[in-house]
Design a protein around this motif. Structure first.
Motif, PDB file in Angstrom:
ATOM      1  N   ILE A  45       5.562   0.695   5.441  1.00  0.00           N
ATOM      2  CA  ILE A  45       5.388   0.379   4.023  1.00  0.00           C
ATOM      3  C   ILE A  45       4.031   0.881   3.557  1.00  0.00           C
ATOM      4  CG2 ILE A  45       5.460  -1.427   2.272  1.00  0.00           C
ATOM      5  CD1 ILE A  45       6.721  -3.249   4.433  1.00  0.00           C
ATOM      6  N   ASP A  46       4.035   1.713   2.534  1.00  0.00           N
ATOM      7  CA  ASP A  46       2.794   2.151   1.898  1.00  0.00           C
ATOM      8  C   ASP A  46       2.636   1.347   0.608  1.00  0.00           C
ATOM      9  OD1 ASP A  46       0.589   3.386   0.860  1.00  0.00           O
ATOM     10  OD2 ASP A  46       1.356   5.415   0.990  1.00  0.00           O
ATOM     11  N   TRP A  47       1.741   0.351   0.645  1.00  0.00           N
ATOM     12  CA  TRP A  47       1.517  -0.510  -0.519  1.00  0.00           C
ATOM     13  C   TRP A  47       0.669   0.177  -1.590  1.00  0.00           C
ATOM     14  CZ3 TRP A  47       4.633  -4.470  -0.395  1.00  0.00           C
ATOM     15  CH2 TRP A  47       4.932  -5.119   0.809  1.00  0.00           C
ATOM     16  N   ASP A  48      -0.045   1.223  -1.213  1.00  0.00           N
ATOM     17  CA  ASP A  48      -0.951   1.917  -2.136  1.00  0.00           C
ATOM     18  C   ASP A  48      -0.134   2.846  -3.033  1.00  0.00           C
ATOM     19  OD1 ASP A  48      -2.896   3.331  -3.440  1.00  0.00           O
ATOM     20  OD2 ASP A  48      -4.091   3.759  -1.663  1.00  0.00           O
ATOM     21  N   HIS A  73      -1.852   3.867  10.539  1.00  0.00           N
ATOM     22  CA  HIS A  73      -3.175   4.481  10.642  1.00  0.00           C
ATOM     23  C   HIS A  73      -4.042   4.090   9.442  1.00  0.00           C
ATOM     24  CE1 HIS A  73      -6.146   7.551  11.640  1.00  0.00           C
ATOM     25  NE2 HIS A  73      -6.050   8.054  10.425  1.00  0.00           N
ATOM     26  N   HIS A  74      -3.456   3.388   8.461  1.00  0.00           N
ATOM     27  CA  HIS A  74      -4.114   3.177   7.179  1.00  0.00           C
ATOM     28  C   HIS A  74      -4.245   1.693   6.844  1.00  0.00           C
ATOM     29  CE1 HIS A  74      -3.282   7.467   6.639  1.00  0.00           C
ATOM     30  NE2 HIS A  74      -2.055   7.185   7.045  1.00  0.00           N
ATOM     31  N   THR A  75      -5.273   1.349   6.068  1.00  0.00           N
ATOM     32  CA  THR A  75      -5.566  -0.047   5.741  1.00  0.00           C
ATOM     33  C   THR A  75      -4.788  -0.561   4.536  1.00  0.00           C
ATOM     34  OG1 THR A  75      -7.488   0.668   4.450  1.00  0.00           O
ATOM     35  CG2 THR A  75      -7.877   0.016   6.747  1.00  0.00           C
ATOM     36  N   THR A  76      -3.994   0.272   3.896  1.00  0.00           N
ATOM     37  CA  THR A  76      -3.152  -0.189   2.790  1.00  0.00           C
ATOM     38  C   THR A  76      -1.674  -0.069   3.149  1.00  0.00           C
ATOM     39  OG1 THR A  76      -3.273   2.009   1.772  1.00  0.00           O
ATOM     40  CG2 THR A  76      -4.820   0.341   0.969  1.00  0.00           C
ATOM     41  N   CYS A  77      -1.370   0.014   4.419  1.00  0.00           N
ATOM     42  CA  CYS A  77       0.016   0.184   4.868  1.00  0.00           C
ATOM     43  C   CYS A  77       0.378  -0.874   5.900  1.00  0.00           C
ATOM     44  CB  CYS A  77       0.232   1.575   5.453  1.00  0.00           C
ATOM     45  SG  CYS A  77      -0.101   2.909   4.288  1.00  0.00           S
ATOM     46  N   SER A  78       1.669  -1.137   6.035  1.00  0.00           N
ATOM     47  CA  SER A  78       2.171  -2.132   6.974  1.00  0.00           C
ATOM     48  C   SER A  78       3.376  -1.584   7.729  1.00  0.00           C
ATOM     49  CB  SER A  78       2.583  -3.417   6.241  1.00  0.00           C
ATOM     50  OG  SER A  78       1.508  -4.003   5.560  1.00  0.00           O
ATOM     51  N   GLY A  81      -2.966  -3.119  -2.590  1.00  0.00           N
ATOM     52  CA  GLY A  81      -2.455  -2.559  -1.345  1.00  0.00           C
ATOM     53  C   GLY A  81      -3.197  -3.069  -0.125  1.00  0.00           C
ATOM     54  N   HIS A  82      -4.524  -3.167  -0.225  1.00  0.00           N
ATOM     55  CA  HIS A  82      -5.323  -3.689   0.890  1.00  0.00           C
ATOM     56  C   HIS A  82      -4.969  -5.145   1.188  1.00  0.00           C
ATOM     57  CE1 HIS A  82      -8.007  -0.296   1.595  1.00  0.00           C
ATOM     58  NE2 HIS A  82      -8.134  -0.151   0.283  1.00  0.00           N
ATOM     59  N   LEU A  83      -4.866  -5.963   0.140  1.00  0.00           N
ATOM     60  CA  LEU A  83      -4.580  -7.386   0.338  1.00  0.00           C
ATOM     61  C   LEU A  83      -3.176  -7.599   0.890  1.00  0.00           C
ATOM     62  CD1 LEU A  83      -6.201  -8.865  -2.893  1.00  0.00           C
ATOM     63  CD2 LEU A  83      -7.145  -8.856  -0.582  1.00  0.00           C
ATOM     64  N   ARG A  84      -2.210  -6.832   0.410  1.00  0.00           N
ATOM     65  CA  ARG A  84      -0.844  -6.971   0.923  1.00  0.00           C
ATOM     66  C   ARG A  84      -0.765  -6.559   2.385  1.00  0.00           C
ATOM     67  NH1 ARG A  84       1.948  -4.244  -4.452  1.00  0.00           N
ATOM     68  NH2 ARG A  84       1.611  -6.041  -5.845  1.00  0.00           N
ATOM     69  N   SER A  85      -1.508  -5.527   2.759  1.00  0.00           N
ATOM     70  CA  SER A  85      -1.535  -5.098   4.158  1.00  0.00           C
ATOM     71  C   SER A  85      -2.123  -6.180   5.051  1.00  0.00           C
ATOM     72  CB  SER A  85      -2.336  -3.801   4.291  1.00  0.00           C
ATOM     73  OG  SER A  85      -2.473  -3.431   5.643  1.00  0.00           O
ATOM     74  N   VAL A  86      -3.179  -6.853   4.554  1.00  0.00           N
ATOM     75  CA  VAL A  86      -3.802  -7.938   5.331  1.00  0.00           C
ATOM     76  C   VAL A  86      -2.793  -9.060   5.555  1.00  0.00           C
ATOM     77  CG1 VAL A  86      -5.530  -9.758   5.266  1.00  0.00           C
ATOM     78  CG2 VAL A  86      -6.170  -7.440   4.629  1.00  0.00           C
ATOM     79  N   PHE A  87      -2.059  -9.435   4.499  1.00  0.00           N
ATOM     80  CA  PHE A  87      -1.081 -10.513   4.612  1.00  0.00           C
ATOM     81  C   PHE A  87       0.081 -10.130   5.522  1.00  0.00           C
ATOM     82  CE2 PHE A  87      -3.176 -12.665   1.205  1.00  0.00           C
ATOM     83  CZ  PHE A  87      -2.738 -13.988   1.265  1.00  0.00           C
TER      84      PHE A  87
END
Length: 206
Positions: free
Chosen positions: A149-152, A47-52, A118-124
């Motif tokens: 995965i919560d990168w934030d 649901h979040h832009t910093t998670c994968s 966190g945002h960039l890692r989620s994009v990748f």
């Protein structure tokens, strides 16, 4: 043939200070089994832009950071590609307008926007995974686990994971394509490609 859609939300608590890996395999499997869908797909989406979402083997060994070895190996690689946000102006984001927006939506401080890594890692890495459901079970392979995965890592936060199950409640025909014949993907040269070039003949005549 009945087609069915089931949606569920998982609530998770990330710890902050370091990216959090949540193993949600048990919960997703339970949702699939309770759905009544026998054959179809299951989409697991952040649901979040910093998670994968990741489907990967469980490596069992856990280090002092409470991470499985494979998870920490992945984090090490991501840190080389996208370093942790450690100091102000390390990245262009967040700019002054974004910081103002954070205050407008009642963020506790500008520091909460310093999660560019966190945002960039989620994009990748991507925010979702889709798995096949066969005979009422997730087909993830013998060793697959599902991780959120919560990168934030700027703070501890409550997170949400969305699970959508779609498919039929009935049996289907054989899944074997072309009777299960093994597909030969090796390169097949044409007669023209196999033909000898004139230069080869000249070399032989020397």
């Amino acid at each position: 043939m009945e087609f069915k859609v089931v949606q569920k939300e998982l609530e998770l608590q990330s710890r902050g200070w370091i990216p959090t890996f949540h193993d949600v395999s048990k919960e997703v499997c339970e949702i699939v089994e309770a759905s009544g869908v026998k054959n179809g797909t299951c989409c697991v989406a952040s649901h979040h832009t910093t998670c994968s979402v990741m489907v990967q083997e469980c490596s069992h060994d856990i280090d002092s950071f409470d991470l499985e070895y494979l998870q920490h190996d992945l984090l090490d690689i991501m840190r080389k590609m996208i370093p942790d946000f450690a100091e102000e102006h390390q990245y262009r984001h967040p700019g002054p307008i974004h910081a103002q927006f954070g205050r407008f939506v009642n963020e506790p401080g500008d520091y909460t926007s310093m999660n560019t890594d966190g945002h960039l890692r989620s994009v990748f890495f991507g925010r979702s995974e889709t798995l096949t459901i066969k005979d009422g079970k997730l087909d993830g392979g013998e060793f697959a686990h599902i991780y959120f995965i919560d990168w934030d890592h700027v703070r501890a936060r409550r997170r949400q994971l969305n699970v959508t199950v779609m498919g039929t409640t009935e049996d289907i025909e054989s899944r074997k394509w072309n009777g299960g014949k093994v597909i030969d993907t090796k390169r097949k040269y044409t007669e023209e490609e196999k033909a000898e070039m004139e230069q080869f003949w000249l070399q032989q005549k020397r």
